[in-house]
Design a protein around this motif. Structure first.
Motif, PDB file in Angstrom:
ATOM      1  N   GLU A 175       2.031  51.867  -7.064  1.00  0.00           N
ATOM      2  CA  GLU A 175       0.960  51.938  -8.058  1.00  0.00           C
ATOM      3  C   GLU A 175       0.222  50.600  -8.178  1.00  0.00           C
ATOM      4  OE1 GLU A 175       0.689  54.983 -10.009  1.00  0.00           O
ATOM      5  OE2 GLU A 175       2.070  55.580  -8.416  1.00  0.00           O
ATOM      6  N   PHE A 176       1.001  49.554  -8.400  1.00  0.00           N
ATOM      7  CA  PHE A 176       0.444  48.210  -8.522  1.00  0.00           C
ATOM      8  C   PHE A 176       1.595  47.217  -8.462  1.00  0.00           C
ATOM      9  CE2 PHE A 176       1.054  49.976 -12.787  1.00  0.00           C
ATOM     10  CZ  PHE A 176       1.863  49.019 -13.391  1.00  0.00           C
ATOM     11  N   VAL A 177       1.251  45.945  -8.313  1.00  0.00           N
ATOM     12  CA  VAL A 177       2.286  44.904  -8.333  1.00  0.00           C
ATOM     13  C   VAL A 177       2.020  43.988  -9.529  1.00  0.00           C
ATOM     14  CG1 VAL A 177       0.991  43.506  -6.644  1.00  0.00           C
ATOM     15  CG2 VAL A 177       3.389  42.988  -7.059  1.00  0.00           C
ATOM     16  N   VAL A 178       3.082  43.600 -10.179  1.00  0.00           N
ATOM     17  CA  VAL A 178       2.973  42.596 -11.239  1.00  0.00           C
ATOM     18  C   VAL A 178       3.784  41.389 -10.796  1.00  0.00           C
ATOM     19  CG1 VAL A 178       3.497  42.028 -13.647  1.00  0.00           C
ATOM     20  CG2 VAL A 178       2.733  44.328 -13.053  1.00  0.00           C
ATOM     21  N   THR A 179       3.157  40.222 -10.839  1.00  0.00           N
ATOM     22  CA  THR A 179       3.915  39.016 -10.502  1.00  0.00           C
ATOM     23  C   THR A 179       4.021  38.137 -11.746  1.00  0.00           C
ATOM     24  OG1 THR A 179       1.881  38.037  -9.623  1.00  0.00           O
ATOM     25  CG2 THR A 179       3.398  38.942  -8.036  1.00  0.00           C
ATOM     26  N   ALA A 180       5.149  37.459 -11.867  1.00  0.00           N
ATOM     27  CA  ALA A 180       5.409  36.673 -13.074  1.00  0.00           C
ATOM     28  C   ALA A 180       4.706  35.311 -13.026  1.00  0.00           C
ATOM     29  CB  ALA A 180       6.910  36.497 -13.253  1.00  0.00           C
ATOM     30  N   TYR A 181       4.643  34.715 -11.833  1.00  0.00           N
ATOM     31  CA  TYR A 181       4.112  33.351 -11.713  1.00  0.00           C
ATOM     32  C   TYR A 181       3.137  33.221 -10.559  1.00  0.00           C
ATOM     33  CZ  TYR A 181       7.561  31.841 -15.068  1.00  0.00           C
ATOM     34  OH  TYR A 181       8.282  31.700 -16.217  1.00  0.00           O
ATOM     35  N   GLN A 182       2.298  32.208 -10.676  1.00  0.00           N
ATOM     36  CA  GLN A 182       1.466  31.835  -9.538  1.00  0.00           C
ATOM     37  C   GLN A 182       2.307  30.905  -8.668  1.00  0.00           C
ATOM     38  OE1 GLN A 182      -2.539  30.439 -10.731  1.00  0.00           O
ATOM     39  NE2 GLN A 182      -2.051  31.275 -12.741  1.00  0.00           N
ATOM     40  N   MET A 183       2.073  30.950  -7.377  1.00  0.00           N
ATOM     41  CA  MET A 183       2.856  30.090  -6.494  1.00  0.00           C
ATOM     42  C   MET A 183       2.351  28.659  -6.613  1.00  0.00           C
ATOM     43  SD  MET A 183       5.354  29.890  -4.555  1.00  0.00           S
ATOM     44  CE  MET A 183       5.913  31.358  -3.708  1.00  0.00           C
ATOM     45  N   ASN A 184       3.240  27.742  -6.843  1.00  0.00           N
ATOM     46  CA  ASN A 184       2.896  26.330  -6.757  1.00  0.00           C
ATOM     47  C   ASN A 184       4.088  25.594  -6.140  1.00  0.00           C
ATOM     48  OD1 ASN A 184       4.723  26.196  -8.857  1.00  0.00           O
ATOM     49  ND2 ASN A 184       3.376  25.143 -10.280  1.00  0.00           N
ATOM     50  N   GLU A 185       3.955  24.308  -6.015  1.00  0.00           N
ATOM     51  CA  GLU A 185       4.976  23.486  -5.377  1.00  0.00           C
ATOM     52  C   GLU A 185       6.376  23.716  -5.991  1.00  0.00           C
ATOM     53  OE1 GLU A 185       4.027  21.294  -2.905  1.00  0.00           O
ATOM     54  OE2 GLU A 185       6.185  20.924  -2.620  1.00  0.00           O
ATOM     55  N   GLU A 186       6.428  23.735  -7.320  1.00  0.00           N
ATOM     56  CA  GLU A 186       7.713  23.858  -8.017  1.00  0.00           C
ATOM     57  C   GLU A 186       8.345  25.234  -7.769  1.00  0.00           C
ATOM     58  OE1 GLU A 186       4.979  22.531  -9.457  1.00  0.00           O
ATOM     59  OE2 GLU A 186       5.697  20.456  -9.561  1.00  0.00           O
ATOM     60  N   MET A 187       7.530  26.275  -7.892  1.00  0.00           N
ATOM     61  CA  MET A 187       8.059  27.627  -7.674  1.00  0.00           C
ATOM     62  C   MET A 187       8.511  27.788  -6.221  1.00  0.00           C
ATOM     63  SD  MET A 187       8.997  30.524  -8.754  1.00  0.00           S
ATOM     64  CE  MET A 187       8.448  30.806 -10.434  1.00  0.00           C
ATOM     65  N   ARG A 188       7.719  27.205  -5.297  1.00  0.00           N
ATOM     66  CA  ARG A 188       8.068  27.303  -3.878  1.00  0.00           C
ATOM     67  C   ARG A 188       9.442  26.668  -3.633  1.00  0.00           C
ATOM     68  NH1 ARG A 188       3.683  25.284  -2.045  1.00  0.00           N
ATOM     69  NH2 ARG A 188       2.592  27.263  -1.950  1.00  0.00           N
ATOM     70  N   THR A 189       9.681  25.527  -4.245  1.00  0.00           N
ATOM     71  CA  THR A 189      10.972  24.837  -4.087  1.00  0.00           C
ATOM     72  C   THR A 189      12.117  25.703  -4.601  1.00  0.00           C
ATOM     73  OG1 THR A 189       9.811  22.756  -4.424  1.00  0.00           O
ATOM     74  CG2 THR A 189      12.200  22.678  -4.610  1.00  0.00           C
ATOM     75  N   LEU A 190      11.902  26.352  -5.743  1.00  0.00           N
ATOM     76  CA  LEU A 190      12.974  27.180  -6.324  1.00  0.00           C
ATOM     77  C   LEU A 190      13.273  28.403  -5.471  1.00  0.00           C
ATOM     78  CD1 LEU A 190      12.027  26.995 -10.113  1.00  0.00           C
ATOM     79  CD2 LEU A 190      13.812  25.720  -8.902  1.00  0.00           C
ATOM     80  N   VAL A 191      12.213  29.083  -5.025  1.00  0.00           N
ATOM     81  CA  VAL A 191      12.395  30.282  -4.195  1.00  0.00           C
ATOM     82  C   VAL A 191      13.084  29.890  -2.885  1.00  0.00           C
ATOM     83  CG1 VAL A 191      11.190  32.074  -2.877  1.00  0.00           C
ATOM     84  CG2 VAL A 191      10.467  31.568  -5.204  1.00  0.00           C
ATOM     85  N   HIS A 192      12.656  28.773  -2.330  1.00  0.00           N
ATOM     86  CA  HIS A 192      13.218  28.273  -1.091  1.00  0.00           C
ATOM     87  C   HIS A 192      14.704  27.943  -1.267  1.00  0.00           C
ATOM     88  CE1 HIS A 192      13.566  25.797   2.551  1.00  0.00           C
ATOM     89  NE2 HIS A 192      12.535  26.501   2.966  1.00  0.00           N
ATOM     90  N   ALA A 193      15.037  27.335  -2.388  1.00  0.00           N
ATOM     91  CA  ALA A 193      16.433  26.961  -2.657  1.00  0.00           C
ATOM     92  C   ALA A 193      17.306  28.212  -2.772  1.00  0.00           C
ATOM     93  CB  ALA A 193      16.518  26.135  -3.930  1.00  0.00           C
ATOM     94  N   LEU A 194      16.789  29.229  -3.441  1.00  0.00           N
ATOM     95  CA  LEU A 194      17.558  30.468  -3.592  1.00  0.00           C
ATOM     96  C   LEU A 194      17.736  31.154  -2.238  1.00  0.00           C
ATOM     97  CD1 LEU A 194      18.899  32.536  -5.529  1.00  0.00           C
ATOM     98  CD2 LEU A 194      16.688  33.662  -5.716  1.00  0.00           C
ATOM     99  N   LYS A 195      16.643  31.148  -1.455  1.00  0.00           N
ATOM    100  CA  LYS A 195      16.615  31.887  -0.216  1.00  0.00           C
ATOM    101  C   LYS A 195      17.411  31.220   0.907  1.00  0.00           C
ATOM    102  CE  LYS A 195      12.799  34.391   1.955  1.00  0.00           C
ATOM    103  NZ  LYS A 195      11.394  34.724   1.671  1.00  0.00           N
ATOM    104  N   TYR A 196      17.176  29.942   1.091  1.00  0.00           N
ATOM    105  CA  TYR A 196      17.759  29.285   2.265  1.00  0.00           C
ATOM    106  C   TYR A 196      18.922  28.362   1.958  1.00  0.00           C
ATOM    107  CZ  TYR A 196      13.529  31.080   4.344  1.00  0.00           C
ATOM    108  OH  TYR A 196      12.522  31.914   4.762  1.00  0.00           O
TER     109      TYR A 196
END
Ligand code: ZN
Ligand code: ZN
Length: 235
Positions: A72-93
């Motif tokens: 139907e649609f996507v809802v995202t909580a945050y815009q991607m920025n340096e800080e969010m990228r670091t957190l997602v990267h830390a969780l993922k890799y």
């Protein structure tokens, strides 16, 4: 070596901020948390692309106006920025599992969206984009599944692994929109039957939507009527 030790210690005692290394009771300290940017209006009501004011309806959205979505649609909580990228990267890799509660709480902000807030959650189940078992074996866990399970427990919803990946896919990072769609075509299959006609599908980051769209297509083949996608951040 120090790096590994620090990560091992964090698992037991998360007293440093993942982003600034300052002392923190939380996995991310409050001043770093303030640097994360919420996805706020105006944004596209289909693909969640941030609008700068020049466009305000999905009709005008350069990202999705010529795309067909099975969700139907996507809802995202945050815009991607340096800080969010670091957190997602830390969780993922980096298998930074101590971030699960913090990022789960971040993902819960999708409930600030009126369309999600209005859902009768007892009629919905949560599932996640699956990893192929070979990749999951290398990485030991699936970050989307962790986010989905945390969201489910926070909202007292049911989490079910409805999908499985039946073939490995290439990393999407350098592929174009068309190549991404091709890359994931037929990559998913039924893992289990959905007891609900409505599914909230969780992924960590929304880019072109090719992966979640392929998952939504498969869910519909399994009898699901409506799929809403929720993601932590929008690239
Ligand atoms: Zn900090
Ligand atoms: Zn759009």
């Amino acid at each position: 070596m120090m790096f590994r030790l620090r990560h091992a210690l964090r698992l037991i005692f998360p007293s440093w901020c993942e982003l600034c290394d300052g002392a923190s009771e939380q996995a991310v300290c409050s001043s770093c948390e303030d640097m994360l940017i919420r996805m706020d209006a105006p944004f596209c009501l289909r693909c969640s692309e941030k609008f700068d004011g020049a466009a305000d309806s999905p009709r005008d959205c350069y990202h999705c106006q010529d795309l067909k979505f099975a969700f139907e649609f996507v809802v995202t909580a945050y815009q991607m920025n340096e800080e969010m990228r670091t957190l997602v990267h830390a969780l993922k890799y980096k298998k930074a599992l101590y971030l699960d509660q913090f990022l789960g709480r971040c993902l819960r902000n999708v409930f600030l969206d009126e369309r999600i807030a209005a859902l009768n959650l007892s009629e919905w189940v949560i599932t996640a984009v699956p990893l192929h078992f070979t990749r999951q074996r290398q990485r030991y866990f699936n970050q989307s599944e962790i986010l989905a399970k945390t969201l489910a427990s926070e909202t007292e919803m049911r989490y079910l692994p409805l999908l499985k990946r039946v073939r490995p896919t290439q990393q999407q990072i350098r592929l174009t929109k068309t190549e991404r769609a091709k890359n994931v075509a037929g990559a998913f299959a039924k893992n289990e039957e959905s007891p609900c006609e409505n599914v909230i599908l969780v992924d960590d980051v929304f880019t072109t939507g090719a992966t979640v769209n392929e998952c939504a297509k498969q869910l519909k083949k399994q009898g699901v009527k409506r799929v809403i996608v929720v993601c932590l951040a929008r690239k």
